[in-house]
Design a protein around this motif. Structure first.
Motif, PDB file in Angstrom:
ATOM      1  N   ALA A 241       0.736  -1.219  -0.012  1.00  0.00           N
ATOM      2  CA  ALA A 241       0.081  -0.068  -0.037  1.00  0.00           C
ATOM      3  C   ALA A 241       0.954   1.301   0.083  1.00  0.00           C
ATOM      4  CB  ALA A 241      -0.985   0.219   1.116  1.00  0.00           C
ATOM      5  N   LEU A 242       2.026   1.342   0.636  1.00  0.00           N
ATOM      6  CA  LEU A 242       3.009   2.123   0.967  1.00  0.00           C
ATOM      7  C   LEU A 242       3.471   2.482  -0.549  1.00  0.00           C
ATOM      8  CD1 LEU A 242       4.824   1.770   4.292  1.00  0.00           C
ATOM      9  CD2 LEU A 242       2.827   3.366   3.602  1.00  0.00           C
ATOM     10  N   ALA A 243       3.971   1.695  -1.201  1.00  0.00           N
ATOM     11  CA  ALA A 243       4.401   1.615  -2.622  1.00  0.00           C
ATOM     12  C   ALA A 243       3.409   2.171  -3.705  1.00  0.00           C
ATOM     13  CB  ALA A 243       4.963   0.081  -2.926  1.00  0.00           C
ATOM     14  N   VAL A 244       2.177   1.707  -3.471  1.00  0.00           N
ATOM     15  CA  VAL A 244       1.109   2.271  -4.522  1.00  0.00           C
ATOM     16  C   VAL A 244       1.159   3.966  -4.106  1.00  0.00           C
ATOM     17  CG1 VAL A 244      -1.346   2.109  -4.941  1.00  0.00           C
ATOM     18  CG2 VAL A 244       0.137  -0.117  -4.695  1.00  0.00           C
ATOM     19  N   ASN A 245       0.987   3.987  -2.910  1.00  0.00           N
ATOM     20  CA  ASN A 245       0.651   5.476  -2.714  1.00  0.00           C
ATOM     21  C   ASN A 245       1.946   6.264  -3.264  1.00  0.00           C
ATOM     22  OD1 ASN A 245      -0.180   7.821  -0.990  1.00  0.00           O
ATOM     23  ND2 ASN A 245       1.710   7.628  -0.094  1.00  0.00           N
TER      24      ASN A 245
END
Length: 258
Positions: A241-245
């Motif tokens: 999720a952090l990478a997608v953000n």
């Protein structure tokens, strides 16, 4: 109560915004204590919608310094001090170099690059640093602290490297806390040397650190109840999720720059 807040808090924020930040500090600290990381990026994303841009990264650094220190104290018996020392060696260089760069970095490229690194570490065939943890953590300390000078939150870099060291969930959370604390120590010192005035923000910082510590206690209780499989699954999805953000932010910055 409103008179109390008015006396100790900066006049650059409305009372409602201040209370919101104090509450958000609790929940993001609880998330980090339970899963290992993610709270710092979530916190700065919300702070960016409320605070002046000039104060965002320095104030976030002070709050995260206190939050990670509290988490490190709670989990102190699980800290590997060799990891911490070598991370600190890299962090000193990262803060020094980041504080001297005068040109503006290509934010979109850097954010996308961090996102790719995180996805590769979490889902790809990641390298195993077990026999070279000193060199690996020094590199993570340099990269995360350097980038944190510009973006405020670069925990996924250190977390990604830590995830390859075959640590238990308690060891991971403890070492993520102590290394993140060191990163923010050197970052705050660098901003102080550059002339940022922390004094007007100290009231808000202290209250956010206090609420963050309560969140750490709550999240640590949840960590103790999770098994290793649940923790590793949760960690993978939080990292994703952090990478997608990061990809989303990079795309937005690229579109704005067109």
């Amino acid at each position: 109560m409103s008179d109390f807040f008015a006396a100790i808090l900066t006049d650059q924020l409305h009372l409602a915004a201040t209370i919101t930040l104090i509450g958000v500090s609790f929940f993001t600290s609880a998330m980090t204590a339970a899963v290992g990381l993610g709270g710092g990026i979530a916190l700065i994303a919300i702070m960016a919608m409320i605070m002046p841009a000039s104060a965002l990264v320095p104030v976030h650094g002070m709050v995260q310094l206190g939050s990670n220190a509290g988490r490190a104290i709670v989990q102190i018996k699980h800290v590997d001090w060799l990891i911490a020392i070598w991370f600190a060696c890299g962090a000193i260089l990262g803060a020094a170099l980041g504080g001297t760069i005068a040109v503006e970095l290509p934010a979109a490229v850097l954010r996308a690059g961090i996102g790719c690194f995180v996805i590769w570490i979490v889902w790809g065939k990641a390298p195993k640093f077990g026999k070279a943890r000193k060199r690996a953590m020094a590199g993570a300390g340099f990269a995360s602290t350097f980038l944190s000078m510009f973006f405020g939150a670069s925990g996924p870099i250190g977390g990604a490297v830590l995830s390859t060291l075959e640590l238990t969930r308690h060891q991971f959370v403890a070492n993520q806390a102590i290394t993140a604390m060191m990163m923010h120590v050197f970052k705050v010192l660098a901003f102080g040397a550059l002339g940022f005035a922390f004094a007007p923000w100290l009231g808000l910082i202290v209250l956010m650190i206090a609420s963050g510590f309560l969140g750490t206690l709550a999240g640590s209780r949840l960590l103790g109840k999770m098994n290793e499989k649940t923790f590793k699954t949760g960690f993978k999805w939080v990292m994703t999720a952090l990478a997608v953000n990061l990809f989303f932010q990079a795309g937005r910055e690229w579109m704005i720059g067109l």
